[in-house]
Design a protein around this motif. Sequence first.
Motif, PDB file in Angstrom:
ATOM      1  N   GLY A  97     -10.120   8.506  -1.862  1.00 37.84           N
ATOM      2  CA  GLY A  97      -8.749   8.983  -1.679  1.00 37.84           C
ATOM      3  C   GLY A  97      -8.071   8.349  -0.475  1.00 37.84           C
ATOM      4  N   PHE A  98      -8.800   8.212   0.628  1.00 40.62           N
ATOM      5  CA  PHE A  98      -8.231   7.567   1.808  1.00 40.62           C
ATOM      6  C   PHE A  98      -7.982   6.078   1.554  1.00 40.62           C
ATOM      7  CE2 PHE A  98     -10.017  11.206   4.338  1.00 40.62           C
ATOM      8  CZ  PHE A  98      -8.787  11.702   4.712  1.00 40.62           C
ATOM      9  N   TRP A  99      -8.884   5.445   0.803  1.00 41.11           N
ATOM     10  CA  TRP A  99      -8.703   4.036   0.454  1.00 41.11           C
ATOM     11  C   TRP A  99      -7.431   3.868  -0.391  1.00 41.11           C
ATOM     12  CZ3 TRP A  99      -8.754   1.629  -4.378  1.00 41.11           C
ATOM     13  CH2 TRP A  99      -8.739   0.230  -4.350  1.00 41.11           C
ATOM     14  N   TYR A 100      -7.235   4.760  -1.364  1.00 43.98           N
ATOM     15  CA  TYR A 100      -6.041   4.730  -2.211  1.00 43.98           C
ATOM     16  C   TYR A 100      -4.782   4.906  -1.356  1.00 43.98           C
ATOM     17  CZ  TYR A 100      -2.858   5.988  -6.039  1.00 43.98           C
ATOM     18  OH  TYR A 100      -1.815   6.031  -6.928  1.00 43.98           O
ATOM     19  N   LEU A 101      -4.814   5.869  -0.468  1.00 44.67           N
ATOM     20  CA  LEU A 101      -3.679   6.113   0.417  1.00 44.67           C
ATOM     21  C   LEU A 101      -3.404   4.894   1.303  1.00 44.67           C
ATOM     22  CD1 LEU A 101      -1.594   8.205   1.319  1.00 44.67           C
ATOM     23  CD2 LEU A 101      -3.267   9.017   2.987  1.00 44.67           C
ATOM     24  N   TYR A 102      -4.455   4.297   1.839  1.00 43.11           N
ATOM     25  CA  TYR A 102      -4.323   3.087   2.665  1.00 43.11           C
ATOM     26  C   TYR A 102      -3.643   1.966   1.877  1.00 43.11           C
ATOM     27  CZ  TYR A 102      -5.736  -1.422   4.529  1.00 43.11           C
ATOM     28  OH  TYR A 102      -5.745  -2.731   4.953  1.00 43.11           O
ATOM     29  N   ARG A 103      -4.111   1.743   0.644  1.00 49.52           N
ATOM     30  CA  ARG A 103      -3.543   0.672  -0.184  1.00 49.52           C
ATOM     31  C   ARG A 103      -2.070   0.949  -0.493  1.00 49.52           C
ATOM     32  NH1 ARG A 103      -6.100  -3.935  -2.628  1.00 49.52           N
ATOM     33  NH2 ARG A 103      -4.989  -3.365  -4.518  1.00 49.52           N
ATOM     34  N   CYS A 104      -1.736   2.186  -0.797  1.00 42.82           N
ATOM     35  CA  CYS A 104      -0.339   2.531  -1.093  1.00 42.82           C
ATOM     36  C   CYS A 104       0.552   2.303   0.121  1.00 42.82           C
ATOM     37  CB  CYS A 104      -0.235   3.981  -1.557  1.00 42.82           C
ATOM     38  SG  CYS A 104      -0.944   4.284  -3.177  1.00 42.82           S
ATOM     39  N   ILE A 105       0.124   2.769   1.279  1.00 45.03           N
ATOM     40  CA  ILE A 105       0.939   2.624   2.486  1.00 45.03           C
ATOM     41  C   ILE A 105       1.051   1.158   2.893  1.00 45.03           C
ATOM     42  CG2 ILE A 105       1.045   3.165   4.954  1.00 45.03           C
ATOM     43  CD1 ILE A 105      -0.152   5.927   4.201  1.00 45.03           C
ATOM     44  N   LYS A 106      -0.059   0.427   2.822  1.00 48.35           N
ATOM     45  CA  LYS A 106      -0.045  -0.993   3.172  1.00 48.35           C
ATOM     46  C   LYS A 106       0.917  -1.758   2.261  1.00 48.35           C
ATOM     47  CE  LYS A 106      -2.871  -5.121   2.961  1.00 48.35           C
ATOM     48  NZ  LYS A 106      -4.059  -5.668   2.329  1.00 48.35           N
ATOM     49  N   GLY A 107       0.818  -1.539   0.952  1.00 51.73           N
ATOM     50  CA  GLY A 107       1.701  -2.219   0.019  1.00 51.73           C
ATOM     51  C   GLY A 107       3.152  -1.851   0.229  1.00 51.73           C
ATOM     52  N   TRP A 108       3.386  -0.565   0.465  1.00 54.07           N
ATOM     53  CA  TRP A 108       4.752  -0.082   0.682  1.00 54.07           C
ATOM     54  C   TRP A 108       5.373  -0.727   1.920  1.00 54.07           C
ATOM     55  CZ3 TRP A 108       5.890   5.880   0.378  1.00 54.07           C
ATOM     56  CH2 TRP A 108       7.240   6.095   0.132  1.00 54.07           C
ATOM     57  N   LEU A 109       4.622  -0.800   3.011  1.00 54.35           N
ATOM     58  CA  LEU A 109       5.134  -1.417   4.235  1.00 54.35           C
ATOM     59  C   LEU A 109       5.394  -2.906   4.035  1.00 54.35           C
ATOM     60  CD1 LEU A 109       2.949   0.372   6.927  1.00 54.35           C
ATOM     61  CD2 LEU A 109       5.395   0.703   6.483  1.00 54.35           C
ATOM     62  N   ARG A 110       4.508  -3.577   3.318  1.00 54.26           N
ATOM     63  CA  ARG A 110       4.699  -5.001   3.058  1.00 54.26           C
ATOM     64  C   ARG A 110       5.898  -5.224   2.135  1.00 54.26           C
ATOM     65  NH1 ARG A 110       0.805  -8.493   4.933  1.00 54.26           N
ATOM     66  NH2 ARG A 110       1.287 -10.023   3.328  1.00 54.26           N
ATOM     67  N   PHE A 111       6.099  -4.335   1.171  1.00 56.17           N
ATOM     68  CA  PHE A 111       7.282  -4.463   0.311  1.00 56.17           C
ATOM     69  C   PHE A 111       8.538  -4.260   1.126  1.00 56.17           C
ATOM     70  CE2 PHE A 111      10.635  -2.495  -2.199  1.00 56.17           C
ATOM     71  CZ  PHE A 111      10.883  -3.538  -3.079  1.00 56.17           C
ATOM     72  N   ASP A 112       8.551  -3.263   2.001  1.00 58.41           N
ATOM     73  CA  ASP A 112       9.715  -2.991   2.827  1.00 58.41           C
ATOM     74  C   ASP A 112      10.062  -4.183   3.715  1.00 58.41           C
ATOM     75  OD1 ASP A 112      11.761  -1.135   3.573  1.00 58.41           O
ATOM     76  OD2 ASP A 112      10.748  -0.949   5.510  1.00 58.41           O
ATOM     77  N   ALA A 113       9.037  -4.943   4.109  1.00 57.16           N
ATOM     78  CA  ALA A 113       9.263  -6.135   4.932  1.00 57.16           C
ATOM     79  C   ALA A 113       9.603  -7.354   4.088  1.00 57.16           C
ATOM     80  CB  ALA A 113       8.009  -6.415   5.769  1.00 57.16           C
ATOM     81  N   GLY A 114       9.618  -7.207   2.751  1.00 60.62           N
ATOM     82  CA  GLY A 114       9.952  -8.325   1.880  1.00 60.62           C
ATOM     83  C   GLY A 114       8.820  -9.302   1.680  1.00 60.62           C
ATOM     84  N   ARG A 115       7.595  -8.845   1.925  1.00 61.19           N
ATOM     85  CA  ARG A 115       6.426  -9.718   1.807  1.00 61.19           C
ATOM     86  C   ARG A 115       5.604  -9.328   0.587  1.00 61.19           C
ATOM     87  NH1 ARG A 115       3.787  -8.587   7.349  1.00 61.19           N
ATOM     88  NH2 ARG A 115       2.136  -9.882   6.474  1.00 61.19           N
ATOM     89  N   PRO A 116       4.817 -10.259   0.070  1.00 63.66           N
ATOM     90  CA  PRO A 116       3.911  -9.914  -1.036  1.00 63.66           C
ATOM     91  C   PRO A 116       2.828  -8.967  -0.544  1.00 63.66           C
ATOM     92  CG  PRO A 116       3.665 -12.226  -0.419  1.00 63.66           C
ATOM     93  CD  PRO A 116       4.783 -11.672   0.395  1.00 63.66           C
ATOM     94  N   PRO A 117       2.184  -8.241  -1.445  1.00 64.96           N
ATOM     95  CA  PRO A 117       1.213  -7.228  -1.017  1.00 64.96           C
ATOM     96  C   PRO A 117      -0.047  -7.782  -0.366  1.00 64.96           C
ATOM     97  CG  PRO A 117       1.235  -7.412  -3.404  1.00 64.96           C
ATOM     98  CD  PRO A 117       2.348  -8.263  -2.889  1.00 64.96           C
ATOM     99  N   ARG A 118      -0.389  -9.008  -0.644  1.00 69.73           N
ATOM    100  CA  ARG A 118      -1.617  -9.577  -0.058  1.00 69.73           C
ATOM    101  C   ARG A 118      -1.286 -10.751   0.810  1.00 69.73           C
ATOM    102  NH1 ARG A 118      -3.448  -8.632  -5.572  1.00 69.73           N
ATOM    103  NH2 ARG A 118      -4.602  -6.719  -5.517  1.00 69.73           N
TER     104      ARG A 118
END
Length: 118
Positions: A97-118
């Motif tokens: 669950g924490f891993w899932y939350l980490y991935r969601c937040i990481k992707g969301w922040l990268r999207f907000d910055a206009g960057r690809p998820p990886r």
Amino acid sequence: MSETDFATFDAKTSADRTVMHVLYGMHTIAWASLGTLAVIALIVNYIKRADEHDAVYAAHHGYMIATFWWTIFWLLLTSPLYLLLIFPGVVAHAIVGFWYLYRCIKGWLRFDAGRPPR
């Protein structure tokens, strides 16, 4: 070979950006709905990814889809730990669950910055 006219593709609008934020939000708070929001967001991810021409948006849709399916895989793989005792299963599912939350937040922040998820 025919050439693609990229001028015919629609530019991204604020509505497209809002949809991505809503999808990330649904994935992030899916635990509160016992996963129902994640399933709904997953369906929308598949629909939107099929029509996506922007590489960053398509990558984020793929990232959310992969995060969902890897989470399901790890939850199923760790489920037999509940047969040993309740505690190992709870710990394993909490880690997932924490891993899932980490991935969601990481992707969301990268999207907000206009960057690809990886």
